[in-house]
Design an enzyme around this catalytic site. Structure first.
Site, PDB file in Angstrom:
ATOM      1  N   HIS A 167       1.043  -1.507  -0.429  1.00 15.57           N
ATOM      2  CA  HIS A 167       0.022   0.209   0.200  1.00 15.57           C
ATOM      3  C   HIS A 167       1.190   1.585   0.205  1.00 15.57           C
ATOM      4  CE1 HIS A 167      -3.256   3.028   0.556  1.00 15.57           C
ATOM      5  NE2 HIS A 167      -3.005   2.985   2.092  1.00 15.57           N
ATOM      6  N   ASP A 169       0.866   5.060  -0.457  1.00 18.16           N
ATOM      7  CA  ASP A 169       0.159   6.545  -0.072  1.00 18.16           C
ATOM      8  C   ASP A 169       0.829   7.336  -0.855  1.00 18.16           C
ATOM      9  OD1 ASP A 169      -1.576   5.699   1.921  1.00 18.16           O
ATOM     10  OD2 ASP A 169       0.092   5.476   3.248  1.00 18.16           O
ATOM     11  N   ASP A 281      -7.413   1.160   2.522  1.00 17.06           N
ATOM     12  CA  ASP A 281      -7.207   2.118   3.740  1.00 17.06           C
ATOM     13  C   ASP A 281      -8.294   3.465   3.840  1.00 17.06           C
ATOM     14  OD1 ASP A 281      -5.580   3.073   6.227  1.00 17.06           O
ATOM     15  OD2 ASP A 281      -3.931   4.430   4.231  1.00 17.06           O
ATOM     16  N   ASP A 415       2.028  -1.280   4.398  1.00 16.20           N
ATOM     17  CA  ASP A 415       2.263  -0.267   3.809  1.00 16.20           C
ATOM     18  C   ASP A 415       3.919   0.381   3.262  1.00 16.20           C
ATOM     19  OD1 ASP A 415       0.282   0.965   4.739  1.00 16.20           O
ATOM     20  OD2 ASP A 415       0.360   2.059   6.242  1.00 16.20           O
ATOM     21  N   HIS A 562      -6.748   9.238  -0.124  1.00 23.29           N
ATOM     22  CA  HIS A 562      -7.652   9.389   1.562  1.00 23.29           C
ATOM     23  C   HIS A 562      -6.186  10.278   2.303  1.00 23.29           C
ATOM     24  CE1 HIS A 562      -5.362   5.609   0.502  1.00 23.29           C
ATOM     25  NE2 HIS A 562      -4.778   5.682   2.526  1.00 23.29           N
TER      26      HIS A 562
END
Length: 1142
Positions: A167, A169, A281, A415, A562
């Site tokens: 993941h 971000d 998420d 993450d 997000h």
């Protein structure tokens, strides 16, 4: 002769309308008392004099109207031959009173209302069932003990898919670029190498923002290797949007735009069409996102962050996999809800995180991270493999007991995982040993393997007899769920309702970019078509503008992440996002002015492009990424100063254009030379001191053509139709002395009665002491309602865990905002608008009524400029208290696309009853609805019957222990804009109906609020060429049809635009239970039918293909451009069309 007779009838009809309107105005004159409450004799004489003056002005205006009818009818006769209601340079710009007014009764076909009867309900019922307690569930703290029999899989083995994922971000603790440099590029580089080492290895990737940046920097050899991994099924792109978006604060325009950007990039570069959504998420989930994915052609999706009590309930019922259906009963998508606390490895293999952590081989002893349960993983060897397999298989079996099939999903990631090559080896080599052992021992009755998320869904569908991509229920029916999954709580009373408001300045900036980007996309596409129409080379910067649009699409898309629009990033990351939004706003303004320049230019060969000194200049300037915009001051003299106003909505509209000028003596004329009514007001340096060299001119734009460009002239000079505003200043209910603003008069009322401001639709009662709204009167039936505006403070709890960027943990109910010094109240009254401006220490509220008969006159405009930079652990809310008997029900929208009924629950803590408000919140009783429409996403609630509450800003001194590592202390001076709309119902809605829809008037008011006119002034030149109004449509779109975007498509062979464009339409659902009289709407409904070729007259459509929402899949193709598009209610549709033969 017949045509002449028709024009004679039209002119007579217009004359009758004018005379009748004049009669009504005279009929409403009230000689009994002064509007401000004076009843003495002198006051009555003054009133009589005012009324006589007013009557003289009305008669003068009427004479002017009648004098102009002849010229306007001649103009109409000449231009109607083209079949256009809004001809270029014709009546679209004439005197507003000359044009056909909005119909007194809006015709709505009964078929346009039938969608409201189709619905399904689930989540509202679930919330009623749940106790929302949190007993200790054992090893699965928020769940329950799971047991099984060893022989349960004897007949059908357990099929396990371990799905590696990372993941990433696009900004959070680091900026997008820093994350890419430090981690993401290494993950993707290692992916290519490590997946090629063993064909059994699999991986999924989601964020195209990162993938495209990496792709641009790798060579052809590596690109070919990536394509082979995709073709072999080892690498899958899940969802394929630009980011994994926030689902609470993002508007559906931006959700679609980032999805289209990602999917178009995939199609151009990889030929990939994603099949499955992956959202591990986002902090709560919206059915709007599910609908958009389904419309884009995806068949499956996965979600994670859902309230722990909801997860527990679904797990106990084996309903964690379901068809997610929209409230209106359409567009099912198969959804998998992850059952446990998180998407990290400790919470994905089974119910016991202490055991699952032992199978996260990145945490092997000697690494940088370890298991918090203090039992480390073990490298798999011949000596321990049997025990390790039994331990892991026990978790797999227990997890599978929460589902209805023997197909099990076990994600493997977290993450920014797989950054280093050693982690790839640790995870893949150890798991492969476990799989090999499991698969070679048939007595275990398990088949385990690496897989992608679509591998899992394919096996799941096969096991139930479902179609590979369809939505038939199969042999083992999955349940159907409708509704949303807000508000999220991950433990205890820790509700994630704070991020609905955090960093509101940037939530507003996001909406500004959305509006300008949409306008730029539409004008750019129309300009390209118009240039083709004239068939001549042009200096228009088509390629450069397309690059600016692409960058803006991607920056807007990035902000839907997000941790971006949610306001949950580090301070410097927020600055990075803000800078991207700010630069993109500047860039799309360049596209708008260069496109508008071409479209309004009468002599097209005279067009030139000078980026350093553009022909048109925007009338507002934002000085930096963290500052509010300021109006440009226009110098006005005897020579006409030209102004171009863009109507970005697809319906004709009457509205206002506001500019700042250097003189109060201003004449405003339209393109035909007719004088336009205007109001001159002071520009205020503070609450009671006016600028002496700058003045505000607000002029009625009359009827502006849909998607059109109007042309106006500003000239210095006295003009009877330009009137000055009058002012009154109050403090603590008493008149205060201020230096009299030059050029403006003051007025005052003697008694203690409230201040009133009014227009043809509404009369507002304002407290003289607070300057805040107290009552609203609807003039249509003279009904009066309590509508009281207040402000309130929330603090944070004294417990260990406190409010932060994510969490809202208040100490108690809000306390009413009551500053030690009474506010200064400035009342403005004028012919076009009246307003009350109230200045508190932390808030300046501007409450405005437009004195026009159109949509904008139906609602109250509220702008709160908030500054809480000096506060400690405080949140400020606007509270609206009414006498509506709404009980415990209220309604918030989801992403501006649909409305979700809410129920305030006493069994939940206060913070749990706040929900995201992207476009509106409303409450109602059997006879009335009160709606608050918003220009930015915020958190909203209705904690008591008849009451609405909106959190406007938050300042929090500490972290809330969700990973951010800081509080929220970077507050800005923030302007929150709203419209308050009070409507009477003509038929009652079922009190407990699991669906609700805005009215048509509410939809249109929201459009006006979020897509205001865009004003551009011609730069001061001595050789200004002739300009003509531009109107690309033959008529308005239907009232319930919204042009989401008209987007040029990138060429597949070069970086500029192709000959194709994408048209995205949305047919809005609306509540037919409201009066359709005197709405001011200049459109009709057409049962979802529009004739694109006839409507889009300036595009000259050659062929149309109906495609999926993100343009990946072609549904049908028809070379006949006469095709009528018919759209079901609450549906989106996309079409690709060629403006010339390909």
């Amino acid at each position: 002769m017949k045509l002449s007779r028709q024009f004679t009838v039209l002119g007579s009809a217009i004359f009758c309308v004018v005379i009748f309107s004049l009669y009504l105005m005279l009929d409403h004159i009230d000689y009994s008392k002064n509007p401000n409450g004076e009843r003495n004799q002198n006051g009555q004489l003054g009133i009589l004099q005012d009324k006589i003056d007013h009557l003289e002005r009305l008669l003068a205006e009427n004479n002017e109207i009648i004098a102009n009818i002849r010229d306007s009818v001649i103009n109409l006769r000449e231009t109607v031959k083209d079949g256009k209601m809004f001809p270029e340079g014709g009546m679209s710009q004439g005197n507003g009173e000359l044009l056909p007014p909005a119909p007194a009764l809006l015709p709505i076909h009964s078929e346009d209302c039938q969608f409201a009867a189709r619905t399904y309900s689930k989540m509202l019922d679930v919330y009623d069932l749940l106790s929302f307690d949190n007993p200790d569930g054992g090893v699965w703290k928020q769940g329950f003990d799971i047991s099984y029999q060893d022989n349960e899989w004897d007949n059908e083995p357990l099929q396990v898919f371990v799905v590696p994922h990372s993941h990433n971000d696009p900004g959070w603790l680091k900026t997008f670029d820093d994350y890419y440099r430090d981690q993401t590029q290494h993950i993707l580089n290692n992916m290519v190498v490590k997946l090629h080492e063993d064909s059994r290895r699999k991986m999924i990737w989601s964020e195209i923002s990162y993938f495209s940046k990496w792709w641009d920097g790798i060579d052809e050899q590596k690109r070919d290797a990536v394509k082979r991994l995709i073709e072999s099924g080892q690498l899958e792109v899940a969802t394929g949007g630009w980011v994994m978006p926030d689902e609470a604060n993002a508007h559906y325009f931006a959700l679609i735009d980032q999805l289209v950007e990602g999917h178009q990039w995939l199609e151009r570069n990889l030929g990939v069409k994603p099949k499955t959504g992956w959202a591990v998420d986002p902090f709560g989930h919206s059915p709007t996102q599910a609908y958009l994915l389904r419309q884009a052609g995806l068949s499956n999706m996965l979600i994670q962050r859902v309230h722990y009590s909801v997860k527990k309930h679904f797990a106990s019922q084996k309903t964690l996999e379901f068809f997610w259906r929209q409230n209106w009963g359409d567009s099912d998508i198969l959804c998998h809800m992850m059952p446990f606390y998180s998407y990290d490895v400790p919470h994905t293999c089974g119910p016991d995180p202490k055991i699952c952590c032992q199978f996260d081989f990145k945490r092997l002893p000697g690494g940088r991270i370890s298991c918090p349960w203090r039992i480390p993983p073990q490298a798999i060897t011949d000596n321990n493999i049997q025990e390790r397999v039994q331990t892991l298989l026990d978790q797999y079996r227990k997890k599978s007991k929460l589902f209805r099939t023997n197909v099990l999903l076990a994600p493997l990631g977290d993450d920014f995982r797989y950054t280093e090559a050693v982690e790839w080896d640790q995870q893949f080599e150890n798991y492969q040993k476990l799989f090999d052992y499991m698969n070679s021992h048939p007595e275990l009755h398990v088949q385990a393997q690496f897989g992608t998320i679509s591998d899992y869904f394919e096996a799941l569908r096969k096991s139930t007899g479902m179609d590979p991509v369809g939505m038939n229920v199969g042999q083992l029916a999955f349940p159907v769920l409708s509704g949303d999954l807000f508000t999220y709580a991950d433990r205890d009373d820790h509700y994630w309702s704070g991020y609905f408001t955090s960093r509101p300045f940037y939530k507003r900036l996001d909406r500004v970019l959305e509006s300008h980007l949409r306008a730029a996309e539409v004008l750019y596409s129309l300009t390209l078509a118009n240039i083709q129409k004239y068939g001549q080379p042009s200096d228009y910067p088509a390629v450069d503008n397309y690059k600016l649009l692409t960058e803006a699409r991607r920056n807007l898309g990035l902000f839907q992440h997000h941790d971006a629009i949610a306001g949950t990033g580090k301070d410097w990351v927020v600055v990075d996002y803000g800078t991207r939004l700010y630069h993109s706003i500047l860039n799309v303004k360049r596209v708008i002015v260069s496109s508008a320049h071409w479209l309004v230019l009468k002599d097209k060969p005279a067009y030139y492009h000078d980026p350093s000194n553009p022909f048109l200049q925007m009338d507002d300037v934002q000085p930096s990424q963290d500052a509010l915009p300021r109006k440009t001051i226009l110098e006005v003299g005897e020579k006409p100063r030209l102004l171009v106003a863009c109507n970005p909505t697809e319906q004709a509209r009457t509205s206002m254009v506001t500019v700042y000028v250097t003189t109060p003596k201003v004449r405003v004329l339209d393109a035909l030379g007719h004088v336009v009514r205007a109001q001159v007001s002071a520009v205020w340096n503070d609450a009671s001191h006016a600028a002496t060299d700058v003045f505000q001119v607000r002029s009625a734009t009359l009827m502006s053509a849909p998607l059109g460009l109007s042309v106006y002239q500003l000239m210095e000079g006295m003009e009877p139709r330009t009137e000055a505003a009058k002012y009154m200043f109050l403090q603590d209910g008493m008149k205060i002395s201020v230096s009299k603003p030059e050029h403006f008069s003051q007025f005052y009322q003697q008694d203690a009665a409230p201040v009133y401001i009014e227009n043809p639709h509404l009369k507002l009662s304002i407290s003289k002491a607070t300057g805040l709204l107290e009552k609203m009167r609807l003039k249509e039936d003279d009904s009066e309602f309590l509508v009281k505006v207040e402000f309130a403070w929330y603090g944070t709890t004294s417990n260990k865990d406190k409010s932060g960027a994510y969490l809202f943990l208040p100490d108690k109910e809000a306390t009413i905002y009551s500053p030690s010094q009474p506010p200064v109240v400035r009342v403005t009254k004028g012919p076009l608008f009246s307003e009350v401006t109230t200045t508190f220490p932390h808030i300046t509220q501007n409450l405005r009524l437009y004195n026009i008969h159109g949509v904008e006159g139906q609602s109250v405009e509220i702008c709160n400029t908030v500054d809480i930079r000096g506060e400690i652990n405080r949140e400020i809310a606007m509270r609206i208290t009414s006498d509506l008997n709404s009980k415990d029900r209220f309604f918030t929208d989801l992403n501006g696309y649909q409305v979700q009924p809410r129920k305030t629950m006493a069994k939940l803590p206060l913070q749990a009853n706040f929900y995201p408000m992207t476009s509106m919140v409303y409450l109602q009783d059997s006879g009335t609805r009160l709606s608050l429409l918003t220009a930015q996403s915020l958190g909203a609630a209705s904690l008591k019957s008849g009451q609405l509450e909106v959190i406007m800003d938050r300042r929090l001194n500490q972290d809330d222990n969700r990973g951010l590592g800081q509080g929220v202390l970077d507050n800005k001076i923030t302007a929150n804009s709203f419209r308050l709309l009070l409507e009477k119902r003509s038929s009652a809605e079922e009190e407990t109906a699991p669906y609700s829809y805005p009215s048509l008037l509410s939809h249109m008011s929201f459009m006006y609020l979020n897509h205001p006119f865009i004003s551009m002034a011609v730069s001061q030149r001595s050789d200004a060429p002739s300009l003509i109004p531009y109107s690309p449509l033959s008529t308005s779109f239907p009232c319930d049809m919204h042009l989401v975007n008209l987007r040029a498509i990138q060429s597949k062979v070069w970086g500029g635009p192709s000959e194709q464009a994408a048209l995205i339409l949305h047919r809005k659902g609306f509540d037919c239970g409201f009066s359709n009289r005197n709405t001011g709407l200049l459109c009709t409904t057409t049962r979802g039918k529009i004739h694109l070729e006839k409507l889009l007259t300036d595009l000259k459509v050659k062929s149309i293909s109906h495609v999926s929402l993100s343009l990946m899949h072609t549904h049908s193709s028809d070379a006949n451009p006469q095709e009528i598009t018919e759209l079901q209610s609450l549906q989106l549709t996309s079409s690709e069309f060629y403006t010339r033969e390909p």
